[in-house]
Motif scaffolding. Structure first.
Motif, PDB file in Angstrom:
ATOM      1  N   LEU A  14      -4.488  19.052  13.717  1.00  0.00           N
ATOM      2  CA  LEU A  14      -4.458  18.427  15.037  1.00  0.00           C
ATOM      3  C   LEU A  14      -3.639  17.144  14.975  1.00  0.00           C
ATOM      4  O   LEU A  14      -3.921  16.256  14.173  1.00  0.00           O
ATOM      5  CB  LEU A  14      -5.869  18.131  15.528  1.00  0.00           C
ATOM      6  N   PRO A  15      -2.611  17.038  15.813  1.00  0.00           N
ATOM      7  CA  PRO A  15      -1.716  15.883  15.761  1.00  0.00           C
ATOM      8  C   PRO A  15      -2.236  14.708  16.575  1.00  0.00           C
ATOM      9  O   PRO A  15      -3.065  14.868  17.468  1.00  0.00           O
ATOM     10  CB  PRO A  15      -0.435  16.429  16.391  1.00  0.00           C
ATOM     11  N   ASP A  16      -1.719  13.522  16.261  1.00  0.00           N
ATOM     12  CA  ASP A  16      -1.907  12.356  17.124  1.00  0.00           C
ATOM     13  C   ASP A  16      -0.690  12.307  18.026  1.00  0.00           C
ATOM     14  O   ASP A  16       0.438  12.308  17.550  1.00  0.00           O
ATOM     15  CB  ASP A  16      -1.983  11.067  16.296  1.00  0.00           C
ATOM     16  N   MET A  17      -0.914  12.311  19.327  1.00  0.00           N
ATOM     17  CA  MET A  17       0.186  12.270  20.289  1.00  0.00           C
ATOM     18  C   MET A  17      -0.135  11.237  21.360  1.00  0.00           C
ATOM     19  O   MET A  17      -1.298  11.092  21.740  1.00  0.00           O
ATOM     20  CB  MET A  17       0.362  13.631  20.978  1.00  0.00           C
ATOM     21  N   PRO A  19      -0.585   9.873  25.086  1.00  0.00           N
ATOM     22  CA  PRO A  19      -0.970  10.575  26.322  1.00  0.00           C
ATOM     23  C   PRO A  19       0.252  10.877  27.196  1.00  0.00           C
ATOM     24  O   PRO A  19       1.221  10.126  27.209  1.00  0.00           O
ATOM     25  CB  PRO A  19      -1.911   9.601  27.015  1.00  0.00           C
ATOM     26  N   HIS A  23      -2.174  15.051  30.155  1.00  0.00           N
ATOM     27  CA  HIS A  23      -3.462  14.535  29.687  1.00  0.00           C
ATOM     28  C   HIS A  23      -4.201  13.821  30.823  1.00  0.00           C
ATOM     29  O   HIS A  23      -5.407  13.966  30.966  1.00  0.00           O
ATOM     30  CB  HIS A  23      -3.260  13.586  28.502  1.00  0.00           C
ATOM     31  N   ALA A 156       1.892  21.516  19.031  1.00  0.00           N
ATOM     32  CA  ALA A 156       1.316  20.166  18.935  1.00  0.00           C
ATOM     33  C   ALA A 156       0.745  19.713  20.279  1.00  0.00           C
ATOM     34  O   ALA A 156      -0.386  19.216  20.340  1.00  0.00           O
ATOM     35  CB  ALA A 156       2.359  19.180  18.419  1.00  0.00           C
ATOM     36  N   LEU A 157       1.516  19.877  21.351  1.00  0.00           N
ATOM     37  CA  LEU A 157       1.016  19.472  22.672  1.00  0.00           C
ATOM     38  C   LEU A 157      -0.202  20.302  23.058  1.00  0.00           C
ATOM     39  O   LEU A 157      -1.217  19.762  23.514  1.00  0.00           O
ATOM     40  CB  LEU A 157       2.114  19.600  23.730  1.00  0.00           C
ATOM     41  N   THR A 160      -3.406  19.161  21.401  1.00  0.00           N
ATOM     42  CA  THR A 160      -4.037  17.948  21.942  1.00  0.00           C
ATOM     43  C   THR A 160      -4.697  18.219  23.287  1.00  0.00           C
ATOM     44  O   THR A 160      -5.761  17.671  23.575  1.00  0.00           O
ATOM     45  CB  THR A 160      -3.020  16.787  22.088  1.00  0.00           C
ATOM     46  N   GLN A 163      -8.378  19.632  23.456  1.00  0.00           N
ATOM     47  CA  GLN A 163      -9.492  18.737  23.127  1.00  0.00           C
ATOM     48  C   GLN A 163     -10.241  18.278  24.380  1.00  0.00           C
ATOM     49  O   GLN A 163     -11.403  17.886  24.305  1.00  0.00           O
ATOM     50  CB  GLN A 163      -9.000  17.546  22.305  1.00  0.00           C
ATOM     51  N   TYR A 164      -9.605  18.368  25.531  1.00  0.00           N
ATOM     52  CA  TYR A 164     -10.261  18.017  26.796  1.00  0.00           C
ATOM     53  C   TYR A 164     -11.315  19.044  27.203  1.00  0.00           C
ATOM     54  O   TYR A 164     -12.081  18.801  28.126  1.00  0.00           O
ATOM     55  CB  TYR A 164      -9.224  17.864  27.909  1.00  0.00           C
TER      56      TYR A 164
END
Length: 174
Positions: A14-17, A19, A23, A156-157, A160, A163-164
């Motif tokens: 899971l990447p850090d991206m 917002p 999002h 990647a997008l 993220t 996760q919502y």
């Protein structure tokens, strides 16, 4: 059983991206599970393209997943349990918490022992990502489309955004 070694370019942590406006649209849903599912599917249709969208709850004690949402309930009904924990797909998503991309039929068959229906429906490309809370995998969200539809940069997008969907897995939301 198939080799569970991760395939190069097929899975990512899971990447850090930062917002994005996508999002923010999901943030606006708060913890309303139905609003999140509807908005998530709309975003996926706009950004990635979606023929099939499913959400699956993970039960590690059973080593199985249960479908809790489907945009095609005739072919993929809710409530069905599948033993995906002991598969290569399960090793990547459910146990390692890594998102998986299948570009084509060969990769789809690597991931899903029951790929025949997906192939018949021409849903051969697949993005699947774990929905995690406090480091624990709660379930998986998957979207499918025609072969070659999704690219590595989509993963990647997508990972993220899923996760919502954490509120979808609360007992009071389902």
């Amino acid at each position: 059983m198939a080799d569970i070694t991760p395939r190069p370019g097929l899975s990512i942590a899971l990447p850090d991206m930062p917002p994005t406006p996508l999002h923010a649209r999901l943030d606006a849903c708060g913890s309303d599970a139905q609003a999140l599912l509807t908005t998530f599917e709309d975003i996926c249709a706009e950004r990635f393209g979606v023929m099939l969208f499913t959400v699956l709850q993970w039960d590690p004690s059973r080593d199985e997943i249960q479908r809790v949402h489907s945009n095609d309930p005739d072919h993929y009904p809710m409530g069905v349990w599948k033993p995906m924990g002991p598969t290569p797909w399960g090793a990547e998503l459910l146990k390692a918490g890594r998102a998986v991309l299948c570009h084509d039929e060969a990769e789809l068959r690597w991931a899903f022992p029951d790929a025949d229906l997906l192939v018949r429906l021409d849903c051969v490309a697949n993005l699947s990502a774990p929905v995690c809370q406090n480091g624990r995998v709660l379930g998986v969200a998957s979207i499918s489309n025609v072969s070659g539809h999704y690219m590595s940069n989509d993963l990647a997008l997508y990972a993220t955004l899923v996760q919502y969907l954490v509120p979808v897995f609360s007992k009071t939301s389902l």
